[in-house]
Design a protein around this motif. Structure first.
Motif, short mmCIF file in Angstrom:
data_model
loop_
_atom_site.label_atom_id
_atom_site.label_comp_id
_atom_site.label_asym_id
_atom_site.label_seq_id
_atom_site.Cartn_x
_atom_site.Cartn_y
_atom_site.Cartn_z
N PHE A 423 6.41 -1.01 8.46
CA PHE A 423 6.07 -1.19 7.06
C PHE A 423 5.58 -2.61 6.78
O PHE A 423 4.60 -2.81 6.05
CB PHE A 423 7.30 -0.87 6.21
N LYS A 424 6.24 -3.60 7.37
CA LYS A 424 5.80 -4.98 7.18
C LYS A 424 4.43 -5.21 7.81
O LYS A 424 3.60 -5.95 7.26
CB LYS A 424 6.83 -5.93 7.79
N TYR A 425 4.19 -4.60 8.97
CA TYR A 425 2.88 -4.73 9.59
C TYR A 425 1.81 -4.09 8.72
O TYR A 425 0.68 -4.60 8.62
CB TYR A 425 2.90 -4.08 10.98
N TRP A 426 2.11 -2.94 8.09
CA TRP A 426 1.15 -2.30 7.20
C TRP A 426 0.83 -3.19 6.01
O TRP A 426 -0.33 -3.30 5.59
CB TRP A 426 1.70 -0.96 6.74
N ILE A 427 1.86 -3.83 5.46
CA ILE A 427 1.63 -4.74 4.32
C ILE A 427 0.76 -5.91 4.75
O ILE A 427 -0.18 -6.32 4.05
CB ILE A 427 2.98 -5.21 3.74
N PHE A 428 1.07 -6.47 5.92
CA PHE A 428 0.32 -7.64 6.39
C PHE A 428 -1.11 -7.27 6.79
O PHE A 428 -2.05 -8.03 6.53
CB PHE A 428 1.06 -8.28 7.57
N ARG A 429 -1.28 -6.12 7.40
CA ARG A 429 -2.57 -5.77 7.98
C ARG A 429 -3.53 -5.14 6.98
O ARG A 429 -4.71 -5.49 6.93
CB ARG A 429 -2.35 -4.80 9.15
N TYR A 430 -3.04 -4.21 6.16
CA TYR A 430 -3.92 -3.42 5.31
C TYR A 430 -3.78 -3.77 3.83
O TYR A 430 -4.78 -4.01 3.15
CB TYR A 430 -3.67 -1.92 5.53
N LEU A 431 -2.56 -3.76 3.33
CA LEU A 431 -2.38 -4.00 1.89
C LEU A 431 -2.79 -5.41 1.51
O LEU A 431 -3.31 -5.63 0.41
CB LEU A 431 -0.92 -3.74 1.51
N ASN A 432 -2.59 -6.37 2.39
CA ASN A 432 -2.99 -7.74 2.09
C ASN A 432 -4.50 -7.86 1.99
O ASN A 432 -5.01 -8.74 1.27
CB ASN A 432 -2.45 -8.67 3.19
N ARG A 433 -5.23 -6.99 2.69
CA ARG A 433 -6.68 -7.02 2.61
C ARG A 433 -7.20 -6.21 1.43
O ARG A 433 -8.20 -6.59 0.81
CB ARG A 433 -7.24 -6.47 3.92
N ILE A 434 -6.54 -5.08 1.11
CA ILE A 434 -7.01 -4.23 0.03
C ILE A 434 -6.63 -4.80 -1.33
O ILE A 434 -7.45 -4.85 -2.26
CB ILE A 434 -6.45 -2.81 0.20
N SER A 435 -5.38 -5.21 -1.47
CA SER A 435 -4.88 -5.70 -2.77
C SER A 435 -3.97 -6.90 -2.55
O SER A 435 -2.74 -6.76 -2.51
CB SER A 435 -4.15 -4.57 -3.50
N PRO A 436 -4.54 -8.08 -2.36
CA PRO A 436 -3.69 -9.26 -2.13
C PRO A 436 -2.83 -9.62 -3.33
O PRO A 436 -1.73 -10.17 -3.17
CB PRO A 436 -4.71 -10.36 -1.83
N SER A 437 -3.30 -9.30 -4.54
CA SER A 437 -2.49 -9.61 -5.72
C SER A 437 -1.22 -8.77 -5.75
O SER A 437 -0.16 -9.24 -6.18
CB SER A 437 -3.31 -9.38 -6.99
N ALA A 438 -1.31 -7.50 -5.26
CA ALA A 438 -0.11 -6.66 -5.20
C ALA A 438 0.89 -7.21 -4.20
O ALA A 438 2.11 -7.16 -4.42
CB ALA A 438 -0.49 -5.24 -4.84
N VAL A 439 0.41 -7.76 -3.09
CA VAL A 439 1.31 -8.37 -2.10
C VAL A 439 2.00 -9.59 -2.68
O VAL A 439 3.20 -9.81 -2.46
CB VAL A 439 0.53 -8.71 -0.82
N ALA A 440 1.25 -10.40 -3.43
CA ALA A 440 1.85 -11.56 -4.05
C ALA A 440 2.91 -11.16 -5.09
O ALA A 440 3.99 -11.76 -5.17
CB ALA A 440 0.76 -12.41 -4.72
N THR A 441 2.62 -10.12 -5.86
CA THR A 441 3.59 -9.64 -6.84
C THR A 441 4.82 -9.08 -6.11
O THR A 441 5.96 -9.27 -6.56
CB THR A 441 2.96 -8.54 -7.71
N TYR A 442 4.62 -8.39 -5.01
CA TYR A 442 5.74 -7.85 -4.22
C TYR A 442 6.64 -8.97 -3.71
O TYR A 442 7.88 -8.86 -3.76
CB TYR A 442 5.16 -7.01 -3.08
N ARG A 443 6.04 -10.03 -3.23
CA ARG A 443 6.85 -11.15 -2.72
C ARG A 443 7.63 -11.83 -3.83
O ARG A 443 8.81 -12.18 -3.65
CB ARG A 443 5.94 -12.15 -2.00
N ASN A 444 7.01 -12.00 -4.98
CA ASN A 444 7.72 -12.63 -6.10
C ASN A 444 8.86 -11.76 -6.59
O ASN A 444 9.96 -12.25 -6.91
CB ASN A 444 6.74 -12.90 -7.23
#
Length: 447
Positions: A423-444
């Motif tokens: 799951f973390k690899y999917w977030i780093f590999r794909y979600l970070n490229r498709i929607s980086p703002s969603a990844v930033a919101t997820y981390r916050n």
């Protein structure tokens, strides 16, 4: 005398089955040809000899749904019978053909077979191309950074683009293109102004309303197909499990597992559970006797009550053991039905994938982060081992297996960790490229 009559019945049955096997190519070709004739009849009667157009404005939506269901049914029959025709001809050899001639089975002439095959291919080929176009339209995914109008323009350009002649290579074309500089990639006007101008052009277009209606119909059809397919994925395996358990597996298990030879307990855990319940029943009898201030039960009465309760427990656990054995085979039927449904519904799977992609892209960044945190906490979070333990114990009881604590603890110690890593690899590999703002919101939110 009885044996001779029985052998004659078996021989006649085998002979009829062999004749049916020899007639399989002719029968399958006739059914495929009949389905193609019915499609041609619908075309000539309702569409002036043209192909059945699903997006036709001649009839209402309900009528077109009726024609579409008949078309899909007839196409499926024709394709399945053609596959059966090819397979049966591959298995038939010269000996079988000679046996068919001896049995009086006449095969059609090769010219008639070729004529029927040509007619079937002529009818089916039109709808094969149409289905691929519909699937390709349904697979168009809206990019997250483009407005809806731009996507609709790109669709119309892709569909209505003229066919250009092949470009003749020249000496200049053989040269490698120069890399674009920042001046070339950056326009004179900002992209937001350009997108606004494009949107105004689309809104002033007289055909914009027709395109909006067409896009809405495609979206509506995609949603209906997706919801129907998801319901089929849930309902078909459940119905297969219940039907197979009631009419196929159940009678077979009861037939081969007689009540006299039937094992009451499949594992030691069932036996311990029955023993605990019997001891609790004995203590309950003594407790009720003390509360009512009644004379104590005699040993004969106590033994009679315990024997009756033991018989009830034996019947209950015997039924539970049989039910567990039935569940094993019924689950095999369910898995087979699920896999079969996936194999025959490749186009529906593509539509469902596009449906979920549009839903995910339509969510806000906070909603995406909320869903990610919810799923990670359920399956790989701090409290997830308790849920996995309950799930594995329930599966073991469903199949009548003893709950091995060592296996359960080993599974909990490894599988959620592997799932968390994926799951973390999917977030780093794909979600970070498709929607980086969603990844930033997820981390916050996760911090």
């Amino acid at each position: 005398m009885k044996n001779s009559v029985f052998s004659q019945k078996i021989y006649s049955f085998l002979l009829a089955a062999y004749r049916w096997y020899l007639q399989t190519p002719e029968r399958s070709l006739h059914e495929a040809y009949d389905a193609a004739l019915k499609i041609k009849e619908i075309e000539d009667k309702h569409f002036n000899g043209n192909k059945i157009d699903i997006d036709s404005a001649t009839y209402s939506k309900s009528v077109m749904d009726y024609f579409e269901s008949d078309l899909n049914k007839l196409l499926k029959i024709a394709k399945m019978r053609l596959t059966e025709f090819r397979g049966s001809r591959w298995f038939l050899n010269e000996e079988n053909q000679k046996a068919a001639e001896k049995a009086g089975i006449e095969h059609p002439s090769p010219s008639l077979v070729l004529e029927k095959l040509n007619f079937i291919d002529l009818v089916i080929s039109k709808y094969t191309i149409n289905s691929e176009q519909i699937t390709s339209k349904a697979l168009v995914v809206k990019p997250p950074n483009l407005p809806v109008n731009v996507v609709s323009d790109e669709k119309s350009l892709l569909v209505n683009a003229p066919t250009l002649p092949p470009k003749i290579p020249t000496q200049d074309s053989d040269k490698k293109p120069k890399p674009k500089s920042k001046v070339d990639t950056t326009g004179v006007l900002p992209r937001s102004i350009l997108s606004t101008i494009t949107r105004l052009q689309v809104e002033l277009d007289p055909n914009a309303e027709k395109e909006v209606i067409q896009n809405f119909r495609q979206t509506q059809r995609r949603t209906i197909i997706s919801i129907r397919f998801i319901l089929l994925l849930i309902i078909v395996p459940l119905l297969t499990h219940q039907i197979a358990k009631a009419f196929v597996v159940g009678p077979s298990v009861e037939h081969f597992r007689s009540s006299e030879q039937m094992q009451i307990f499949l594992n030691s855990e069932m036996e311990e559970e029955a023993l605990e319940e019997l001891e609790r029943f004995e203590e309950k009898l003594k407790f009720e006797n003390l509360i009512r201030n009644a004379p104590p039960l005699s040993s004969e009465q106590m033994e009679t009550e315990m024997a009756n309760k033991a018989g009830e427990l034996a019947e209950e656990f015997r039924h539970e053991s049989s039910n567990a054995i039935k569940n094993v085979f019924a689950d095999m039927f369910s898995v087979g039905a699920f896999i079969w449904l996936l194999l025959i519904s490749k186009s529906s799977i593509a539509v469902v994938k596009d449906f979920f992609d549009n839903i995910v892209y339509g969510l806000s960044d906070s909603a995406k982060a909320f869903i990610i945190i919810l799923f990670t906490d359920i399956f790989v979070g701090f409290h997830s081992p308790h849920g996995w333990e309950v799930l594995l114990e329930g599966v073991s009881r469903h199949w009548g297996l003893p709950a091995n604590r060592d296996f359960i603890f080993l599974f909990i110690a490894t599988f959620p960790v592997i799932l968390d890593t994926i799951f973390k690899y999917w977030i780093f590999r794909y979600l970070n490229r498709i929607s980086p703002s969603a990844v930033a919101t997820y981390r916050n939110m996760n911090e």
